[in-house]
Design a protein around this motif. Sequence first.
Motif, PDB file in Angstrom:
ATOM      1  N   ALA A 234     -20.867   3.341 -48.745  1.00  0.00           N
ATOM      2  CA  ALA A 234     -19.775   3.327 -47.758  1.00  0.00           C
ATOM      3  C   ALA A 234     -19.823   2.096 -46.862  1.00  0.00           C
ATOM      4  O   ALA A 234     -18.796   1.605 -46.412  1.00  0.00           O
ATOM      5  CB  ALA A 234     -19.822   4.596 -46.900  1.00  0.00           C
TER       6      ALA A 234
ATOM      7  N   MET B 284     -30.454   7.380 -41.565  1.00  0.00           N
ATOM      8  CA  MET B 284     -29.413   6.689 -42.338  1.00  0.00           C
ATOM      9  C   MET B 284     -29.322   5.208 -41.967  1.00  0.00           C
ATOM     10  O   MET B 284     -28.641   4.434 -42.641  1.00  0.00           O
ATOM     11  CB  MET B 284     -28.048   7.336 -42.089  1.00  0.00           C
TER      12      MET B 284
ATOM     13  N   ILE C  77     -27.274   1.503 -43.657  1.00  0.00           N
ATOM     14  CA  ILE C  77     -26.045   1.053 -43.005  1.00  0.00           C
ATOM     15  C   ILE C  77     -26.180  -0.356 -42.431  1.00  0.00           C
ATOM     16  O   ILE C  77     -25.282  -1.195 -42.574  1.00  0.00           O
ATOM     17  CB  ILE C  77     -25.654   2.073 -41.903  1.00  0.00           C
TER      18      ILE C  77
ATOM     19  N   MET D 200     -13.909  12.768 -43.820  1.00  0.00           N
ATOM     20  CA  MET D 200     -15.257  12.571 -44.339  1.00  0.00           C
ATOM     21  C   MET D 200     -16.322  12.784 -43.265  1.00  0.00           C
ATOM     22  O   MET D 200     -17.388  13.346 -43.535  1.00  0.00           O
ATOM     23  CB  MET D 200     -15.386  11.172 -44.951  1.00  0.00           C
TER      24      MET D 200
ATOM     25  N   GLN E 178     -19.111  15.649 -43.570  1.00  0.00           N
ATOM     26  CA  GLN E 178     -20.518  15.256 -43.624  1.00  0.00           C
ATOM     27  C   GLN E 178     -21.328  16.017 -42.573  1.00  0.00           C
ATOM     28  O   GLN E 178     -22.405  16.542 -42.864  1.00  0.00           O
ATOM     29  CB  GLN E 178     -20.650  13.745 -43.396  1.00  0.00           C
TER      30      GLN E 178
ATOM     31  N   LYS F 206     -14.845  -3.755 -37.729  1.00  0.00           N
ATOM     32  CA  LYS F 206     -15.318  -3.140 -38.973  1.00  0.00           C
ATOM     33  C   LYS F 206     -14.312  -2.133 -39.529  1.00  0.00           C
ATOM     34  O   LYS F 206     -14.354  -1.805 -40.710  1.00  0.00           O
ATOM     35  CB  LYS F 206     -16.679  -2.457 -38.758  1.00  0.00           C
TER      36      LYS F 206
ATOM     37  N   PHE G  65     -24.953  -1.047 -34.883  1.00  0.00           N
ATOM     38  CA  PHE G  65     -25.372   0.337 -35.164  1.00  0.00           C
ATOM     39  C   PHE G  65     -25.647   1.067 -33.847  1.00  0.00           C
ATOM     40  O   PHE G  65     -25.155   2.187 -33.626  1.00  0.00           O
ATOM     41  CB  PHE G  65     -26.614   0.354 -36.063  1.00  0.00           C
TER      42      PHE G  65
ATOM     43  N   MET H  90     -20.233  -4.554 -45.284  1.00  0.00           N
ATOM     44  CA  MET H  90     -19.581  -4.433 -43.978  1.00  0.00           C
ATOM     45  C   MET H  90     -20.246  -5.366 -42.974  1.00  0.00           C
ATOM     46  O   MET H  90     -19.678  -5.641 -41.913  1.00  0.00           O
ATOM     47  CB  MET H  90     -19.653  -2.968 -43.526  1.00  0.00           C
TER      48      MET H  90
ATOM     49  N   ILE I 169     -17.484  -3.078 -32.120  1.00  0.00           N
ATOM     50  CA  ILE I 169     -17.476  -2.539 -33.491  1.00  0.00           C
ATOM     51  C   ILE I 169     -16.101  -2.459 -34.144  1.00  0.00           C
ATOM     52  O   ILE I 169     -16.002  -2.225 -35.345  1.00  0.00           O
ATOM     53  CB  ILE I 169     -18.129  -1.123 -33.531  1.00  0.00           C
TER      54      ILE I 169
ATOM     55  N   LEU J 229     -29.011  11.511 -37.950  1.00  0.00           N
ATOM     56  CA  LEU J 229     -28.378  10.217 -38.248  1.00  0.00           C
ATOM     57  C   LEU J 229     -29.387   9.072 -38.357  1.00  0.00           C
ATOM     58  O   LEU J 229     -29.185   8.149 -39.151  1.00  0.00           O
ATOM     59  CB  LEU J 229     -27.353   9.874 -37.152  1.00  0.00           C
TER      60      LEU J 229
ATOM     61  N   ARG K  53      -8.716   9.542 -43.964  1.00  0.00           N
ATOM     62  CA  ARG K  53      -9.882   9.760 -44.832  1.00  0.00           C
ATOM     63  C   ARG K  53     -11.173   9.769 -44.006  1.00  0.00           C
ATOM     64  O   ARG K  53     -12.022  10.640 -44.168  1.00  0.00           O
ATOM     65  CB  ARG K  53      -9.974   8.655 -45.902  1.00  0.00           C
TER      66      ARG K  53
ATOM     67  N   GLN L 155     -22.474   1.899 -32.094  1.00  0.00           N
ATOM     68  CA  GLN L 155     -21.764   3.035 -32.693  1.00  0.00           C
ATOM     69  C   GLN L 155     -22.394   4.358 -32.241  1.00  0.00           C
ATOM     70  O   GLN L 155     -21.674   5.315 -31.920  1.00  0.00           O
ATOM     71  CB  GLN L 155     -21.820   2.912 -34.224  1.00  0.00           C
TER      72      GLN L 155
ATOM     73  N   PHE M  70     -15.777  -6.946 -48.220  1.00  0.00           N
ATOM     74  CA  PHE M  70     -15.808  -5.493 -48.015  1.00  0.00           C
ATOM     75  C   PHE M  70     -14.652  -4.801 -48.739  1.00  0.00           C
ATOM     76  O   PHE M  70     -13.495  -5.198 -48.614  1.00  0.00           O
ATOM     77  CB  PHE M  70     -15.757  -5.145 -46.523  1.00  0.00           C
TER      78      PHE M  70
ATOM     79  N   PRO N   5     -12.784  -1.278 -48.949  1.00  0.00           N
ATOM     80  CA  PRO N   5     -12.660   0.047 -48.344  1.00  0.00           C
ATOM     81  C   PRO N   5     -12.508   1.132 -49.411  1.00  0.00           C
ATOM     82  O   PRO N   5     -12.048   0.858 -50.518  1.00  0.00           O
ATOM     83  CB  PRO N   5     -11.384  -0.055 -47.496  1.00  0.00           C
ATOM     84  N   ALA N   6     -12.899   2.344 -49.051  1.00  0.00           N
ATOM     85  CA  ALA N   6     -12.674   3.488 -49.927  1.00  0.00           C
ATOM     86  C   ALA N   6     -11.168   3.734 -50.026  1.00  0.00           C
ATOM     87  O   ALA N   6     -10.428   3.444 -49.082  1.00  0.00           O
ATOM     88  CB  ALA N   6     -13.375   4.712 -49.357  1.00  0.00           C
TER      89      ALA N   6
ATOM     90  N   THR O 185      -9.671   0.320 -42.869  1.00  0.00           N
ATOM     91  CA  THR O 185     -10.013   1.726 -43.135  1.00  0.00           C
ATOM     92  C   THR O 185      -8.846   2.680 -42.947  1.00  0.00           C
ATOM     93  O   THR O 185      -8.060   2.553 -42.020  1.00  0.00           O
ATOM     94  CB  THR O 185     -11.199   2.122 -42.231  1.00  0.00           C
TER      95      THR O 185
HETATM   96  C1  HEM Z   1     -25.553   7.016 -38.525  1.00  0.00           C
HETATM   97  C2  HEM Z   1     -24.474   6.334 -38.424  1.00  0.00           C
HETATM   98  C3  HEM Z   1     -23.281   6.452 -39.331  1.00  0.00           C
HETATM   99  C4  HEM Z   1     -22.833   7.503 -40.092  1.00  0.00           C
HETATM  100  C5  HEM Z   1     -23.453   8.884 -40.235  1.00  0.00           C
HETATM  101  C6  HEM Z   1     -21.620   7.071 -40.742  1.00  0.00           C
HETATM  102  C7  HEM Z   1     -20.865   7.870 -41.589  1.00  0.00           C
HETATM  103  C8  HEM Z   1     -19.775   7.443 -42.311  1.00  0.00           C
HETATM  104  C9  HEM Z   1     -19.038   8.221 -43.269  1.00  0.00           C
HETATM  105  C10 HEM Z   1     -19.330   9.665 -43.655  1.00  0.00           C
HETATM  106  C11 HEM Z   1     -18.044   7.450 -43.751  1.00  0.00           C
HETATM  107  C12 HEM Z   1     -16.956   7.852 -44.791  1.00  0.00           C
HETATM  108  C13 HEM Z   1     -17.294   7.330 -46.189  1.00  0.00           C
HETATM  109  C14 HEM Z   1     -16.160   7.524 -47.179  1.00  0.00           C
HETATM  110  O1  HEM Z   1     -14.970   7.439 -46.795  1.00  0.00           O
HETATM  111  O2  HEM Z   1     -16.443   7.794 -48.364  1.00  0.00           O
HETATM  112  C15 HEM Z   1     -18.131   6.174 -43.080  1.00  0.00           C
HETATM  113  C16 HEM Z   1     -17.275   5.117 -43.240  1.00  0.00           C
HETATM  114  C17 HEM Z   1     -17.225   4.027 -42.399  1.00  0.00           C
HETATM  115  N1  HEM Z   1     -18.146   3.670 -41.447  1.00  0.00           N
HETATM  116 FE1  HEM Z   1     -19.784   4.690 -40.979  1.00  0.00          FE
HETATM  117  N2  HEM Z   1     -21.353   5.787 -40.389  1.00  0.00           N
HETATM  118  C18 HEM Z   1     -22.345   5.365 -39.526  1.00  0.00           C
HETATM  119  C19 HEM Z   1     -22.475   4.120 -38.927  1.00  0.00           C
HETATM  120  C20 HEM Z   1     -21.497   3.153 -38.936  1.00  0.00           C
HETATM  121  C21 HEM Z   1     -21.525   1.911 -38.192  1.00  0.00           C
HETATM  122  C22 HEM Z   1     -22.684   1.456 -37.329  1.00  0.00           C
HETATM  123  C23 HEM Z   1     -20.339   1.271 -38.423  1.00  0.00           C
HETATM  124  C24 HEM Z   1     -19.806  -0.039 -37.883  1.00  0.00           C
HETATM  125  C25 HEM Z   1     -20.211  -0.619 -36.813  1.00  0.00           C
HETATM  126  C26 HEM Z   1     -19.576   2.112 -39.340  1.00  0.00           C
HETATM  127  C27 HEM Z   1     -18.326   1.826 -39.810  1.00  0.00           C
HETATM  128  C28 HEM Z   1     -17.700   2.534 -40.820  1.00  0.00           C
HETATM  129  C29 HEM Z   1     -16.412   2.145 -41.390  1.00  0.00           C
HETATM  130  C30 HEM Z   1     -15.566   0.942 -40.989  1.00  0.00           C
HETATM  131  C31 HEM Z   1     -16.114   3.084 -42.388  1.00  0.00           C
HETATM  132  C32 HEM Z   1     -14.886   3.129 -43.313  1.00  0.00           C
HETATM  133  C33 HEM Z   1     -15.230   2.497 -44.629  1.00  0.00           C
HETATM  134  C34 HEM Z   1     -14.033   2.414 -45.571  1.00  0.00           C
HETATM  135  O3  HEM Z   1     -12.925   2.101 -45.123  1.00  0.00           O
HETATM  136  O4  HEM Z   1     -14.227   2.666 -46.775  1.00  0.00           O
HETATM  137  N3  HEM Z   1     -20.310   3.236 -39.624  1.00  0.00           N
HETATM  138  N4  HEM Z   1     -19.203   6.195 -42.209  1.00  0.00           N
END
Ligand code: HEM
Length: 121
Positions: free
Chosen positions: A52, A94, A98, A29, A33, A17, A63, A56, A14, A91, A25, A66, A114, A116-117, A21
């Motif tokens: 978000a 969601m 995703i 977050m 959350q 990805k 998933f 990606m 993973i 989770l 932040r 992760q 992609f 990023p935020a 980022t």
């Molecule tokens: C239930 C599973 C997941 C939850 C609850 C979750 C939750 C979140 C949250 C709260 C953020 C922050 C959003 C923001 O900055 O506004 C985020 C960002 C991110 N998530 Fe997840 N995520 C999940 C699964 C995954 C998976 C499976 C991957 C990749 C394999 C992933 C990769 C990322 C990355 C790279 C970011 C940063 C995005 C950016 O730079 O803007 N997430 N996620």
Amino acid sequence: MADFIQRSVADDRIKAKYAKTDAARLEKMLVDQICEAAGGPCTYSGRDMKQAHTDMGVTAAEFDAQVEVLGASLDHFNVSQAEQDELLGLLAPMRDDIVEVESQETGTPLPAAFQPAPPLS
Ligand code: HEM
């Protein structure tokens, strides 16, 4: 949360990805959350899960990877299986917001599209 992020960026399935980022932040977050979902007092101010993770290219197997990394981190802090299951129950719904690719591939690249935020200011 730092432990969870460190494990995520070290996992070959993973880590690609996370290339663009802002870690500070992301940490804030994720904490907000989960805290809000657990009943407060925090308020989550980040993007919704669909936004978000848009563009990606997350696969079904990424998933699952992760979620497995999260479990390893919670085990490290001796969080009980009952509490882990409770969190996973929050989770699971969601997933559809995703996962973009229904495949068993892992370690897929971060698409160039992609966006990023923005980092915390
Ligand atoms: C239930 C599973 C997941 C939850 C609850 C979750 C939750 C979140 C949250 C709260 C953020 C922050 C959003 C923001 O900055 O506004 C985020 C960002 C991110 N998530 Fe997840 N995520 C999940 C699964 C995954 C998976 C499976 C991957 C990749 C394999 C992933 C990769 C990322 C990355 C790279 C970011 C940063 C995005 C950016 O730079 O803007 N997430 N996620």
